[in-house]
Design an enzyme around this catalytic site. Sequence first.
Site, short mmCIF file in Angstrom:
data_model
loop_
_atom_site.label_atom_id
_atom_site.label_comp_id
_atom_site.label_asym_id
_atom_site.label_seq_id
_atom_site.Cartn_x
_atom_site.Cartn_y
_atom_site.Cartn_z
N LYS A 207 0.84 -1.11 -0.23
CA LYS A 207 0.12 -0.01 0.03
C LYS A 207 0.91 1.32 0.08
O LYS A 207 0.84 2.21 -0.77
CB LYS A 207 -1.05 0.17 1.09
CG LYS A 207 -2.03 1.29 1.13
CD LYS A 207 -2.89 0.92 2.58
CE LYS A 207 -3.54 2.40 2.58
NZ LYS A 207 -4.44 2.43 3.65
N GLU B 203 10.49 -4.48 4.41
CA GLU B 203 10.64 -6.00 4.11
C GLU B 203 10.16 -5.97 2.47
O GLU B 203 10.96 -6.84 1.85
CB GLU B 203 9.71 -6.90 5.00
CG GLU B 203 10.04 -7.04 6.28
CD GLU B 203 9.28 -5.82 7.10
OE1 GLU B 203 9.04 -5.05 6.83
OE2 GLU B 203 9.26 -6.33 8.48
N GLU C 62 -4.90 -6.63 14.67
CA GLU C 62 -4.24 -5.51 14.31
C GLU C 62 -5.49 -4.37 14.54
O GLU C 62 -5.25 -3.21 14.88
CB GLU C 62 -3.75 -5.27 12.90
CG GLU C 62 -2.42 -4.23 12.82
CD GLU C 62 -2.00 -4.26 11.28
OE1 GLU C 62 -2.55 -4.38 10.31
OE2 GLU C 62 -0.90 -4.57 11.26
N HIS D 68 -5.80 -33.56 17.78
CA HIS D 68 -4.66 -34.43 18.01
C HIS D 68 -3.72 -33.56 18.60
O HIS D 68 -2.38 -34.19 18.69
CB HIS D 68 -4.48 -35.35 16.93
CG HIS D 68 -5.40 -36.27 16.47
ND1 HIS D 68 -5.82 -37.33 16.96
CD2 HIS D 68 -6.40 -36.10 15.56
CE1 HIS D 68 -6.86 -37.85 16.59
NE2 HIS D 68 -7.34 -37.15 15.57
N LYS E 227 9.56 -0.64 14.21
CA LYS E 227 10.12 -0.50 12.76
C LYS E 227 11.11 0.69 12.92
O LYS E 227 12.03 0.53 12.65
CB LYS E 227 9.25 0.30 11.93
CG LYS E 227 8.03 -0.70 11.58
CD LYS E 227 7.14 -0.15 10.27
CE LYS E 227 5.88 -0.96 10.10
NZ LYS E 227 4.95 -0.24 9.29
N GLY F 267 -4.77 -1.94 4.90
CA GLY F 267 -4.12 -3.13 4.34
C GLY F 267 -4.69 -4.58 4.83
O GLY F 267 -4.58 -5.19 3.79
N ARG F 268 -5.14 -4.44 6.01
CA ARG F 268 -5.80 -5.76 6.23
C ARG F 268 -7.14 -5.94 5.78
O ARG F 268 -7.92 -7.12 6.20
CB ARG F 268 -5.96 -5.85 7.75
CG ARG F 268 -6.46 -4.92 8.59
CD ARG F 268 -5.97 -4.80 10.22
NE ARG F 268 -6.36 -3.75 10.90
CZ ARG F 268 -5.73 -2.71 10.87
NH1 ARG F 268 -4.86 -2.67 10.46
NH2 ARG F 268 -6.43 -1.82 11.68
O1 F6P Z 1 3.31 -2.58 9.64
C1 F6P Z 1 2.10 -3.16 9.45
C2 F6P Z 1 1.49 -2.67 8.10
O2 F6P Z 1 1.45 -1.34 7.86
C3 F6P Z 1 0.27 -3.48 8.03
O3 F6P Z 1 -1.00 -2.52 8.38
C4 F6P Z 1 0.19 -3.52 6.75
O4 F6P Z 1 -0.78 -4.47 6.13
C5 F6P Z 1 1.71 -4.01 6.46
O5 F6P Z 1 2.38 -3.34 7.08
C6 F6P Z 1 2.18 -4.05 5.00
O6 F6P Z 1 2.03 -2.54 4.68
P1 F6P Z 1 2.29 -2.13 2.93
O7 F6P Z 1 1.25 -2.74 2.24
O8 F6P Z 1 2.26 -0.48 2.98
O9 F6P Z 1 3.53 -2.68 2.57
#
Ligand code: F6P
Length: 547
Positions: free
Chosen positions: A210, A216, A357, A388, A508, A271-272
Amino acid sequence: MEAKVAPLRQRSAWKALEEHYQKLRNVHLSTLFSEDPRRGERFAAEAAGLYLDYSKHRITGETMRLLLGLAEEAGLRARIGAMFAGEQINVTERRAVLHVALRAPRGASIMAGGKNVVPEVHAVLDRMADFARRLRGGAWTGHTGKRIRNVINVGIGGSDLGPVMAYEALRHYSDRNLTVRFVSNVDGTDFAEATHGLDPAETLFIICSKTFTTLETMTNAQSARKWSLEALGDERAVAKHFVAVSTNAAEVAKFGIDSQNMFGFWDWVGGRYSMDSAIGLSTMIAVGPEHFRAMLDGFHAIDEHFRTTPLERNLPVIMGMLAIWYNDFFGAQTVGVFPYEQYLKRFPAYLQQLTMESNGKHVTLDGAAVDYQTGPIFWGEPGTNGQHSFYQLIHQGTKLIPCDFIAFCQALNPLGRHHDMLIANVIAQGEALAFGKTAEQVKAEGTPDWLVPHRVFEGNRPSTTILAGQLTPATLGKLVALYEHSVFTQGAIWGIDSFDQWGVELGKVLAQRIIPELESPAEPQLKHDSSTNGLIRRYREHRKKTG
Ligand code: F6P
């Protein structure tokens, strides 16, 4: 000016629930069922083909009346209206919350910032469909002219969990000639394994973010670029092997992805809550545009149910209010979610972000500290595997764990008696949890006295069973929307912002400070606490030794 509402625990509905809890806390589900032979039907509701049996909960008609009274007093209906009207209910980020617009039918009107957003949503869906068709049909080829056979989604959090979950859930409907993989972790192993054995000339990366700034994802995207270009030897290959999904066109361009290969979405999609936006491009490529649209229709059916159905028959409201009942009155810390459907194996992981979240918050919308519990911990595994392993604790441990069981009447892969056995198990678990087995019953089986206590099941352990016809794209959409709106309901009662996520920021920032401290050739001046300093030094020493 809106009238100031009393803090949650001082409201009359809350106080009435506290009193009611004292009366009900020791009442056994066996008693409730024997007092009302029709309880199983009375505490059940259905919407859009999802059947919700909530009769095995520690509730009476009075409990539901009081819980729904609390929902009324918290202004739940007005909150639902505000979300659908595009109001900025994500107050800390000053944003509308309009994932419901992502699945609104063509021709519908949902306003955000004075503009109907539905036409834009469909314009992006149409571009996605066109791209997916070209790729699936072989018209979109790689740089060398080879057909794309592998699709790798690069993203994390909402830009990964939704797509992975949906891909796994809908694998039955997917094009088996395509390999679809996912990279999320900054751990290089994730990238190495996702690309293992693949030909770069046949591989497309979808960079999903987003913000297009997430550490990452950007690190993995750069590694993907290097992996492709080292093999293909030409910068121009990026145009054929990389597409982006983002709200940040400027950063996408900086990365070198042409705006023609970018699929956008909007700041009113969290995002979620984004698996049904362009973030779902990998899903659409895997299952095809028709199935993707069927999934959106499923979402929309539950959106409409949530928006229009009276609270007492409203599935997400019932689920959300039951979550409040256990979390805030019984003191339950967790919720177990157990899909008896192997294809839903990533559903609990997806729900973890959606629920935790969203509702892992410690202050109300106006910044006051809450004096009640908010979001419970969600966890789970597919049944029957969990039976199990950890079900022992749910049946005989000392913790109260309300469970959600999800099951389907019709198998996607019918195989002998497997499905009957699967469904017998899910039904049996709800029954065993609720009614247990008394000492008398255990003794009557001839169990020696010393062993009796070990074999007793107290029962009175609550569960919901969600039963649907078959796992289809539409059913998946319905299920996800059900949980989305249940999360919304809970957040509305707690008076928190279910749509921000400030709690992920500090880690972060600190990581950004620590990265150079790990990598600098000169010994850094460490100014953390003694534990953090010690860990950094130890890592540096090890790194020095191993190169
Ligand atoms: O760090 C949490 C977050 O902001 C989530 O809410 C989001 O889904 C994820 O990181 C990834 O964010 P992006 O889509 O901006 O890379």
